[in-house]
Design a protein around this motif. Structure first.
Motif, mmCIF file in Angstrom:
data_model
loop_
_atom_site.group_PDB
_atom_site.id
_atom_site.type_symbol
_atom_site.label_atom_id
_atom_site.label_comp_id
_atom_site.label_asym_id
_atom_site.label_seq_id
_atom_site.Cartn_x
_atom_site.Cartn_y
_atom_site.Cartn_z
ATOM 1 N N LEU A 108 -135.151 -36.000 27.293
ATOM 2 C CA LEU A 108 -134.419 -36.742 28.315
ATOM 3 C C LEU A 108 -134.399 -35.932 29.598
ATOM 4 C CD1 LEU A 108 -131.359 -37.862 26.121
ATOM 5 C CD2 LEU A 108 -133.369 -39.221 26.691
ATOM 6 N N GLU A 109 -134.418 -36.637 30.711
ATOM 7 C CA GLU A 109 -134.363 -35.976 32.012
ATOM 8 C C GLU A 109 -133.119 -36.434 32.765
ATOM 9 O OE1 GLU A 109 -137.609 -37.066 34.475
ATOM 10 O OE2 GLU A 109 -137.294 -39.226 34.286
ATOM 11 N N PRO A 110 -132.481 -35.526 33.509
ATOM 12 C CA PRO A 110 -131.321 -35.918 34.308
ATOM 13 C C PRO A 110 -131.771 -36.669 35.552
ATOM 14 C CG PRO A 110 -131.807 -33.602 34.666
ATOM 15 C CD PRO A 110 -132.778 -34.084 33.625
ATOM 16 N N VAL A 111 -131.085 -37.739 35.863
ATOM 17 C CA VAL A 111 -131.427 -38.544 37.041
ATOM 18 C C VAL A 111 -130.142 -38.985 37.735
ATOM 19 C CG1 VAL A 111 -133.630 -39.397 36.148
ATOM 20 C CG2 VAL A 111 -131.524 -40.638 35.630
ATOM 21 N N PRO A 112 -130.167 -39.145 39.055
ATOM 22 C CA PRO A 112 -129.014 -39.713 39.758
ATOM 23 C C PRO A 112 -129.079 -41.249 39.693
ATOM 24 C CG PRO A 112 -130.665 -39.039 41.339
ATOM 25 C CD PRO A 112 -131.217 -38.685 39.988
ATOM 26 N N VAL A 113 -127.975 -41.878 39.400
ATOM 27 C CA VAL A 113 -127.891 -43.343 39.386
ATOM 28 C C VAL A 113 -126.655 -43.749 40.175
ATOM 29 C CG1 VAL A 113 -129.118 -43.654 37.201
ATOM 30 C CG2 VAL A 113 -126.637 -43.328 37.180
ATOM 31 N N ARG A 114 -126.681 -44.963 40.673
ATOM 32 C CA ARG A 114 -125.539 -45.464 41.450
ATOM 33 C C ARG A 114 -124.486 -46.034 40.506
ATOM 34 N NH1 ARG A 114 -123.503 -50.015 43.859
ATOM 35 N NH2 ARG A 114 -125.124 -51.319 42.927
ATOM 36 N N PHE A 115 -123.241 -45.611 40.708
ATOM 37 C CA PHE A 115 -122.138 -46.161 39.906
ATOM 38 C C PHE A 115 -121.815 -47.555 40.434
ATOM 39 C CE2 PHE A 115 -117.625 -46.678 38.738
ATOM 40 C CZ PHE A 115 -117.721 -46.444 37.375
ATOM 41 N N ALA A 116 -122.050 -48.575 39.588
ATOM 42 C CA ALA A 116 -121.903 -49.968 40.026
ATOM 43 C C ALA A 116 -120.563 -50.572 39.650
ATOM 44 C CB ALA A 116 -123.035 -50.813 39.439
ATOM 45 N N GLY A 117 -119.632 -49.762 39.125
ATOM 46 C CA GLY A 117 -118.289 -50.262 38.858
ATOM 47 C C GLY A 117 -117.958 -50.325 37.376
ATOM 48 N N TRP A 118 -116.721 -50.748 37.126
ATOM 49 C CA TRP A 118 -116.202 -50.860 35.772
ATOM 50 C C TRP A 118 -116.460 -52.263 35.239
ATOM 51 C CZ3 TRP A 118 -113.541 -47.265 32.706
ATOM 52 C CH2 TRP A 118 -113.291 -46.021 33.321
ATOM 53 N N GLY A 119 -116.792 -52.329 33.969
ATOM 54 C CA GLY A 119 -116.909 -53.606 33.281
ATOM 55 C C GLY A 119 -115.736 -53.794 32.333
ATOM 56 N N THR A 120 -115.768 -54.850 31.555
ATOM 57 C CA THR A 120 -114.705 -55.119 30.591
ATOM 58 C C THR A 120 -114.878 -54.213 29.390
ATOM 59 O OG1 THR A 120 -116.033 -56.875 29.599
ATOM 60 C CG2 THR A 120 -114.495 -57.509 31.328
ATOM 61 N N GLY A 121 -113.796 -53.961 28.722
ATOM 62 C CA GLY A 121 -113.924 -53.250 27.447
ATOM 63 C C GLY A 121 -113.122 -51.986 27.247
ATOM 64 N N PRO A 122 -113.089 -50.969 28.143
ATOM 65 C CA PRO A 122 -113.785 -50.876 29.442
ATOM 66 C C PRO A 122 -115.205 -50.340 29.285
ATOM 67 C CG PRO A 122 -112.409 -48.972 29.123
ATOM 68 C CD PRO A 122 -112.198 -49.819 27.905
ATOM 69 N N SER A 123 -115.963 -50.375 30.371
ATOM 70 C CA SER A 123 -117.330 -49.868 30.369
ATOM 71 C C SER A 123 -117.717 -49.456 31.781
ATOM 72 C CB SER A 123 -118.297 -50.930 29.829
ATOM 73 O OG SER A 123 -118.268 -52.082 30.661
ATOM 74 N N TRP A 124 -118.795 -48.665 31.863
ATOM 75 C CA TRP A 124 -119.366 -48.296 33.160
ATOM 76 C C TRP A 124 -120.649 -49.071 33.378
ATOM 77 C CZ3 TRP A 124 -119.212 -42.254 32.362
ATOM 78 C CH2 TRP A 124 -117.884 -41.816 32.498
ATOM 79 N N ARG A 125 -120.862 -49.496 34.626
ATOM 80 C CA ARG A 125 -122.135 -50.086 35.025
ATOM 81 C C ARG A 125 -122.824 -49.124 35.995
ATOM 82 N NH1 ARG A 125 -118.991 -55.028 35.944
ATOM 83 N NH2 ARG A 125 -119.224 -56.434 34.163
ATOM 84 N N VAL A 126 -124.082 -48.824 35.710
ATOM 85 C CA VAL A 126 -124.853 -47.948 36.592
ATOM 86 C C VAL A 126 -126.169 -48.635 36.932
ATOM 87 C CG1 VAL A 126 -123.807 -45.820 35.739
ATOM 88 C CG2 VAL A 126 -125.869 -46.715 34.628
ATOM 89 N N GLN A 127 -126.712 -48.272 38.071
ATOM 90 C CA GLN A 127 -127.947 -48.889 38.565
ATOM 91 C C GLN A 127 -128.928 -47.788 38.959
ATOM 92 O OE1 GLN A 127 -127.952 -51.179 42.409
ATOM 93 N NE2 GLN A 127 -128.273 -52.910 41.038
ATOM 94 N N ASP A 128 -130.173 -47.879 38.434
ATOM 95 C CA ASP A 128 -131.159 -46.850 38.750
ATOM 96 C C ASP A 128 -131.877 -47.162 40.061
ATOM 97 O OD1 ASP A 128 -133.048 -48.806 38.207
ATOM 98 O OD2 ASP A 128 -133.665 -47.972 36.287
ATOM 99 N N GLU A 129 -132.865 -46.330 40.404
ATOM 100 C CA GLU A 129 -133.537 -46.472 41.694
ATOM 101 C C GLU A 129 -134.362 -47.749 41.797
ATOM 102 O OE1 GLU A 129 -136.420 -44.468 38.939
ATOM 103 O OE2 GLU A 129 -134.261 -44.370 39.358
ATOM 104 N N ARG A 130 -134.684 -48.367 40.658
ATOM 105 C CA ARG A 130 -135.441 -49.622 40.666
ATOM 106 C C ARG A 130 -134.547 -50.854 40.735
ATOM 107 N NH1 ARG A 130 -138.109 -48.618 35.096
ATOM 108 N NH2 ARG A 130 -135.952 -47.930 34.848
ATOM 109 N N GLY A 131 -133.233 -50.637 40.679
ATOM 110 C CA GLY A 131 -132.297 -51.750 40.718
ATOM 111 C C GLY A 131 -131.897 -52.257 39.356
ATOM 112 N N ALA A 132 -132.428 -51.652 38.274
ATOM 113 C CA ALA A 132 -132.042 -52.065 36.920
ATOM 114 C C ALA A 132 -130.622 -51.598 36.626
ATOM 115 C CB ALA A 132 -133.017 -51.496 35.895
ATOM 116 N N THR A 133 -129.813 -52.484 36.052
ATOM 117 C CA THR A 133 -128.406 -52.183 35.769
ATOM 118 C C THR A 133 -128.204 -52.001 34.272
ATOM 119 O OG1 THR A 133 -127.684 -53.440 37.702
ATOM 120 C CG2 THR A 133 -126.028 -52.997 36.012
#
Length: 264
Positions: free
Chosen positions: A178-203
């Motif tokens: 595994l490699e470390p990468v920076p991703v954008r924190f896209a907010g909290w989801g239900t449950g709770p959960s984290w949503r993150v988005q990579d450089e390609r826009g995949a969430t």
């Protein structure tokens, strides 16, 4: 390259789910027991009483020979009323009794008086003016309660199933390079959960605990630390304490120091 990314070890790593599925399944089981019991109460007691009151509401008259031997109402959140009334009477076939339960939505404005009612043609179907006057209210309350209980049970089961699926995804990522990468924190989801988005826009969304905090590497841009297979794929965000990945004490201290955090 950010110092945190440079400090992270390049080797197969074992990941840990931020929140396991066992707790979610226990919550689903508890919800099934509690709200399943409510559904059983509605089916066994509430619905038959509503059916009987529908049958006699047009012909019901006061029944002086029927006595109210017990009765009480409980108010919840000021609007939800839960009443129990016990009626007894003596007829040609001997003494009879019936316990009635009412649930309806109405502002609590004090005590209610109760008058026994019955259909002369069907003396066994005794009721009260309290129940007959609120018959439509009781029907809507029961229907709303059933819908709410089913949705809640279904939601808990879906959340537990989703959490179990996410745990399998984490297990599939573990043990791989595994490699470390920076991703954008896209907010909290239900449950709770984290949503993150990579450089390609995949969430990607991952379950966590409420007290967990993401490992922030660029607060201004909203970027957090994540791990991803070297060949690409799902990005798994790490928490500030690095609880979601198995590291040695030295590796954890080095990564946290690179991120400006004190060693744990």
């Amino acid at each position: 390259m950010h110092p945190v990314l440079a400090a992270f070890p390049r080797r197969p790593l074992t990941l840990k789910p931020g929140r396991g599925s066992i707790g979610a399944w226990l919550m689903a089981l508890l919800g099934l027991v509690l709200f399943g019991g409510f559904l059983a109460l509605v089916a066994v007691q509430i619905v038959p009483e509503i059916r009987d009151d529908l049958a006699i509401r047009d012909a019901a008259v006061p029944a002086p020979q029927v006595r109210v031997t017990d009765g009480r109402c409980r108010s919840r959140m000021f609007l939800f009323q839960d009443c129990e009334v016990t009626l007894t009477w003596r007829g040609k076939d001997g003494q009879g009794s019936r316990k009635l339960s009412y649930m309806f939505v109405e502002p609590h404005m004090g005590s209610w008086s109760v008058i026994p009612m019955m259909d002369p043609a069907r003396p066994g179907l005794v009721s009260t003016d309290l129940g007959l006057e609120r018959l439509t209210n009781r029907m809507l309350t029961a229907a709303g309660g059933v819908v709410f209980a089913i949705l809640l049970i279904g939601g808990l089961i879906v959340a537990a199933t989703k959490g179990q699926g996410k745990a399998r995804e984490v297990k599939a990522l573990s043990g791989r390079p595994l490699e470390p990468v920076p991703v954008r924190f896209a907010g909290w989801g239900t449950g709770p959960s984290w949503r993150v988005q990579d450089e390609r826009g995949a969430t990607f969304e991952w379950p966590v605990r409420k007290k967990d905090k993401p490992f922030v590497i660029d607060a201004q841009r909203g970027m957090v630390l994540a791990l991803r297979p070297t060949e690409g794929g799902a990005a798994f965000p790490l928490d500030e304490k690095l609880r979601f990945v198995t590291l040695s004490a030295e590796e954890r201290a080095r990564v946290r120091q690179a991120g400006g955090l004190p060693p744990t």
